[in-house]
Design an enzyme around this catalytic site. Structure first.
Site, short mmCIF file in Angstrom:
data_model
loop_
_atom_site.label_atom_id
_atom_site.label_comp_id
_atom_site.label_asym_id
_atom_site.label_seq_id
_atom_site.Cartn_x
_atom_site.Cartn_y
_atom_site.Cartn_z
N ASN A 236 -5.09 7.52 -1.14
CA ASN A 236 -6.01 6.65 -0.40
C ASN A 236 -7.40 6.67 -1.02
O ASN A 236 -7.88 7.69 -1.51
CB ASN A 236 -6.11 7.09 1.06
CG ASN A 236 -4.81 6.87 1.81
OD1 ASN A 236 -4.07 5.93 1.52
ND2 ASN A 236 -4.53 7.73 2.77
N HIS B 12 0.84 -1.21 0.00
CA HIS B 12 0.00 0.00 0.00
C HIS B 12 0.87 1.25 0.00
O HIS B 12 0.65 2.18 -0.79
CB HIS B 12 -0.90 -0.02 1.24
CG HIS B 12 -1.76 1.19 1.40
ND1 HIS B 12 -3.11 1.20 1.13
CD2 HIS B 12 -1.47 2.46 1.81
CE1 HIS B 12 -3.60 2.41 1.36
NE2 HIS B 12 -2.63 3.19 1.78
N GLU B 13 1.88 1.28 0.88
CA GLU B 13 2.75 2.45 0.96
C GLU B 13 3.63 2.58 -0.28
O GLU B 13 3.93 3.69 -0.73
CB GLU B 13 3.62 2.37 2.22
CG GLU B 13 2.85 2.30 3.53
CD GLU B 13 1.79 3.37 3.67
OE1 GLU B 13 2.01 4.49 3.18
OE2 GLU B 13 0.73 3.08 4.25
N HIS C 270 1.92 4.53 -2.93
CA HIS C 270 2.04 5.98 -2.67
C HIS C 270 3.40 6.48 -3.13
O HIS C 270 3.51 7.51 -3.81
CB HIS C 270 1.93 6.25 -1.17
CG HIS C 270 0.55 6.20 -0.59
ND1 HIS C 270 -0.49 6.96 -1.07
CD2 HIS C 270 0.05 5.49 0.45
CE1 HIS C 270 -1.58 6.71 -0.36
NE2 HIS C 270 -1.28 5.82 0.57
#
Length: 948
Positions: free
Chosen positions: A205, A194-195, A198
């Site tokens: 998000n 998930h990170e 980014h």
């Protein structure tokens, strides 16, 4: 000669062009190489922490030989799932676990190939630890640090830019890595993917902590992606240690659920596979949202910043995706190296060619060099010195700095005479030799300063790459070799530029920025002030410097001049005048070292002189190893700017990992011609600023005046004409899971720690920092044409206000990006969100005759009533804005705001109950229920008689 230099600049841009990033990450045959995970020096030594970085649960994958996906899907409850993970834990690193999850999520395109773990210098050494090469804390992609404030253990990614722009760094905490936050954030490997999305691809998000539900077609919907995720809308109420879970009630005024309502996903009956940017912790989620299943109406950051595009669409637009094809075989497991920071090794390589006699350059070099040697470089460092003209000369072998003796001796080695040609490679080769006499060149630093052209510089590029050394470049004056920045680019060093305008103090600032990126922040030199002024007729240069409670150790005041010693007056916060300046008339500088810890408060100075230029520089260090100092770091979004594309200045103002808000931040940008532009930077979430209140201040730069180098310098003031600083929670990170539904029962996690609180005490501070340099190209000759449109509006909000009126608010753009005043606004509306995005020009236009744009960065408010649209109960209306400037250049279409008309149902009036005769409550009454009262009254009377 000028045209030749310009052509060389353009040639070099092919080497330098691209986003400015400190990262060493490279994508090689689908595998990410050069990932650096650093453990912060302030993290207490814990041997198991490295194991935790290398430990995760194979279950975080839901792939692989240890726990196949099928077996995991057969787990019926979250508790069984987590217990299985723990009982079958495998000592694997987080990235190893994340790699196949990433591989499958990206349709077999990407995996993690190799990772370096950077171990602090103050931890015990071990045989398996090796010395880093180019890996430093400055270019670390992941930082493992203690949470600040305590309890904020959620993983997050710092993102300065907009949609599709790479992030800056991932932050993890020791407790997160140890698996102590597994119920709140899910398996570490999944959260890391998930990170990574980014960080690498600039997506956002797909949840929203500030607005968890929205109205659509008269229905309340949770902010989720995809919309196929199932769950319950419930609220937990607690009293006296007892908690009850209830279905959420609808607020009759808003049509939304009551405050505190949460969407809790099902765990035992979940089937949807997306999306990782909503909640990767849902055990069936193994994909990013794609165009076909993306929830475009959900009011989340991904939709707001990425124009309703799904995360997968943004990833597909990335350079990574465009330069790869899916693999046909399974990727190998990542490899790891354990690197430990050692003593700092620095060699100064200083130009003393004939051109250094121009514009007092050699003397300014001595002033800046002395600041570096006396103050900036840390105790325990090894420092050597080489000078060069057409040949190289060793001025000092490596000397370890243990105190004032070594520092003073090194200052005496600075060059005092200049002549000859320029051979940069000779200087570099001599520096390699100096370093190799004591240490390998891997990880050593070279500070290279030059003002001259050298068409042979590229002949040593291969030697530089093979050396493993980090080269920081300082370009002095307008004629420094155009290829100079390539040396810092290829080695991860800092690139700076200083003009011949002494009053801008650029050379001192460049050397002041050279504190170690690998030392604990408490050991680094921090620049509090940097000012300069040309004085006439006994004029005074007056000012103040704030020494706050987070700094004060090793505080140094440095004054320089160009002709004669000025009058110097300095007072501490108590009003006591400070004496004892050390005066060096040869170098034309004076300095005062404040013993112990400088007094907290405002220091005042007055300098008087005639017909000369004075500068003042103040540096200090953290007052305590346990109290993080306020720090200011600056950077540009790119290292090259191509007219008319704007550049963006970013300034991060933090105390540890805690952002400082509402500071006054300004940037001074100086061109190669010595012209300066001052910008006020903002943290308002508009224009160039990606996120409001994250402690990162931003602004567009479009004031190009010539081709060539530009330097960047910033000031930050806290507590001066501003509201109290406060701390803010991070924005871009994995979702905190409120709870799960197992077998029809909600299992709640503890409430998320509250981290958005006002600071107990206002912090007054002053800081100055160098933002390095960049190169501009394609700038036309004056007059510069107006090719700059207004910037995109990114914070449009809409709400219903009485009588079906719609209230719009946004931050005003300018005539040129975020400067000046736009000429007019175009507002369009539609009941179809995609038609408004894709057919904006054909959508229904709102009458804006009375809407006069305000100056850039002002708050705009506009109220209108929809016309030509049947706006009835349950109607969803979408709104977007475009700004137009005076030459009819148009901005990009704004983010799309949404309103849903909700008319509260009428409450029927209460009917008055029929009047009844008073009941007979005598002893003989026969009205039902009264008989019991008669018995009680009789019993109480008898009891009173007996007690009497």
């Amino acid at each position: 000669m000028g045209s030749f230099k310009n052509s060389v600049f353009i040639l070099v841009l092919h080497l330098l062009e691209g986003a400015l990033s400190d990262s060493l990450i490279q994508l090689n045959n689908n595998g990410y190489e050069g990932i650096v995970i650093a453990i912060d020096p302030n993290v207490p030594e814990d041997e198991t922490l490295i194991q935790h970085i290398e430990v995760s649960l194979k279950c975080s994958l839901h792939f692989g030989e240890t726990l196949p996906l099928v077996s995991l899907c057969e787990q019926n409850t979250l508790s069984q799932f987590l217990n299985t993970c723990f009982s079958r834990a495998v000592r694997k690193d987080m990235v190893t676990d994340a790699s196949p999850y990433l591989f499958e999520a990206t349709e077999k395109r990407f995996y993690f190939k190799n990772v370096a773990i950077l171990i602090p210098e103050n931890w015990k050494t071990k045989p398996e630890y090796v010395k880093p090469k180019l890996e430093t804390y400055k270019n670390a992609d992941v930082l493992v640090a203690e949470p600040n404030p305590t309890g904020n253990d959620g993983p997050y990614t710092e993102q300065m830019g907009g949609c599709g722009e790479k992030g800056d760094r991932i932050y993890l905490t020791p407790d997160f890595l140890a698996g102590k936050k597994l119920p709140q954030y899910g398996p570490q490997g999944r959260a890391f993917v998930h990170e990574w999305a980014h960080l690498r691809w600039g997506v956002f998000n797909e949840y929203n902590n500030d607005q968890k539900f929205y109205l659509s077609k008269r229905r309340i919907k949770p902010v989720i992606c995809s919309a196929a995720i199932t769950g319950e809308n419930v609220i937990q109420t607690c009293q006296g240690g007892s908690c009850v879970t209830k279905q959420c009630k609808t607020d009759r005024k808003t049509g939304l659920y009551e405050e505190g309502c949460e969407f809790i996903p099902h765990n035992d009956s979940q089937n949807d596979k997306a999306s990782i940017m909503y909640s990767q912790s849902i055990h069936t989620v193994v994909e990013f949202c794609k165009e076909k299943n993306h929830n475009k109406e959900a009011p989340n950051e991904q939709n707001t910043k990425c124009n309703l595009r799904s995360t997968w669409e943004v990833i597909q637009d990335s350079e990574d995706f465009k330069t790869t094809t899916p693999m046909t075989t399974q990727p190998p497991k990542p490899t790891f190296s354990l690197l430990q920071i050692g003593q700092r090794i620095v060699c100064l390589v200083l130009d003393k060619s004939g051109s250094m006699t121009i514009g007092n350059r050699l003397n300014r070099l001595n002033q800046a060099g002395k600041l570096f040697l006396l103050q900036t470089v840390e105790q325990g460092s090894w420092v050597g010195m080489v000078t060069f003209d057409s040949a190289a000369y060793v001025q000092s072998e490596l000397v370890q700095i243990n105190g004032a003796t070594e520092r003073d001796a090194l200052t005496k080695s600075l060059p005092t005479a200049a002549s000859g040609g320029t051979s940069i490679c000779s200087g570099l080769r001599s520096a390699f030799t100096v370093i190799k006499k004591k240490y390998p060149t891997d990880g050593a630093e070279i500070v290279l300063l030059t003002d001259g052209e050298d068409n042979t510089i590229s002949t040593c590029f291969d030697e530089v790459k093979q050396s493993g050394a980090i080269i920081h470049t300082v370009a002095l004056g307008p004629s420094a070799a155009p290829e100079l920045e390539e040396l810092s680019k290829m080695t991860g060093g800092l690139q700076t530029y200083a003009s011949d305008q002494a009053q801008n103090n650029g050379l001192v600032d460049a050397f002041a920025a050279l504190s170690s990126g690998n030392k604990a922040v408490s050991q680094r030199s921090i620049q509090l002030e940097s000012r300069g002024l040309t004085l006439q007729n006994n004029q005074w240069m007056n000012g103040t410097v704030t020494v706050d409670s987070t700094v004060g150790k090793d505080t140094l005041f440095l004054i320089t001049w160009t002709t004669n010693l000025p009058q110097i007056l300095l007072w501490d916060p108590s009003g006591k005048q400070q004496d004892g300046f050390v005066v060096d008339t040869n170098t034309k500088m004076a300095y005062l070292q404040i013993p112990d810890i400088a007094k907290i408060g405002t220091w005042k100075y007055s300098l008087q002189a005639s017909s000369q230029t004075l500068t003042l520089t103040v540096t200090s260090r953290a007052s305590s190893a346990t109290l993080p100092p306020v720090t200011v770091t600056a950077k540009m979004n790119q290292d090259t700017g191509k007219f008319p594309s704007p550049m963006v200045v970013y300034v991060k103002v933090h105390q540890g990992t805690k952002p400082i808000l509402r500071a006054k931040v300004t940037a001074l940008i100086e061109s190669v011609d010595g012209k300066t532009v001052t910008l006020e930077l903002l943290d308002n979430g508009a224009g160039a600023d990606a996120t409001k209140d994250d402690g990162i201040y931003s602004r567009y730069f479009i004031a190009y005046d010539t081709n060539g180098r530009y330097s960047v310098k910033v000031w930050a003031l806290g507590g001066v004409n501003t509201a109290s600083q406060k701390v803010s929670s991070q924005k871009n990170g994995a979702m905190y899971i409120p709870g799960w539904i197992e077998n029809g029962e909600v299992k709640w996690n503890p409430p998320r720690p509250e981290v958005n609180s006002v600071q107990d005490k206002q912090v007054c501070f002053s800081r100055t920092s160098s933002g390095g340099s960049f190169v501009a190209t394609d700038v036309p000759k004056a007059p510069i044409p107006d090719l700059f449109p207004p910037c995109k509006i990114t914070d449009l909000k809409a709400k219903i206000q009485g009588d079906n009126l719609i209230n719009l608010t946004w931050t005003a753009p300018g005539d040129d990006y975020d400067y000046g005043t736009a000429d007019k606004y175009i507002i369009k509306i539609s009941t179809n969100i995609l038609e408004l995005r894709d057919k904006f020009n054909e959508s229904l236009q709102v009458n804006t005759t009375l809407l006069i744009p305000k100056e850039a960065n002002s708050e705009e408010v506009f109220v209108f009533k929809p016309e030509a649209i049947t706006f009835t109960n349950g109607t969803d209306l979408f709104i977007a804005i475009q700004a137009v400037d005076k030459v009819s250049l148009k901005s990009e279409i704004s983010n799309i705001a949404q309103v849903s008309l909700f008319i509260p149902p009428e409450i029927p009036p209460e009917k008055p109950s029929p009047s009844l005769p008073c009941p007979d409550i005598s002893i003989n009454s026969t009205i039902p229920g009264i008989h019991i009262l008669k018995i009680m009254w009789k019993w109480l009377g008898e009891l009173q008689i007996s007690l009497g």
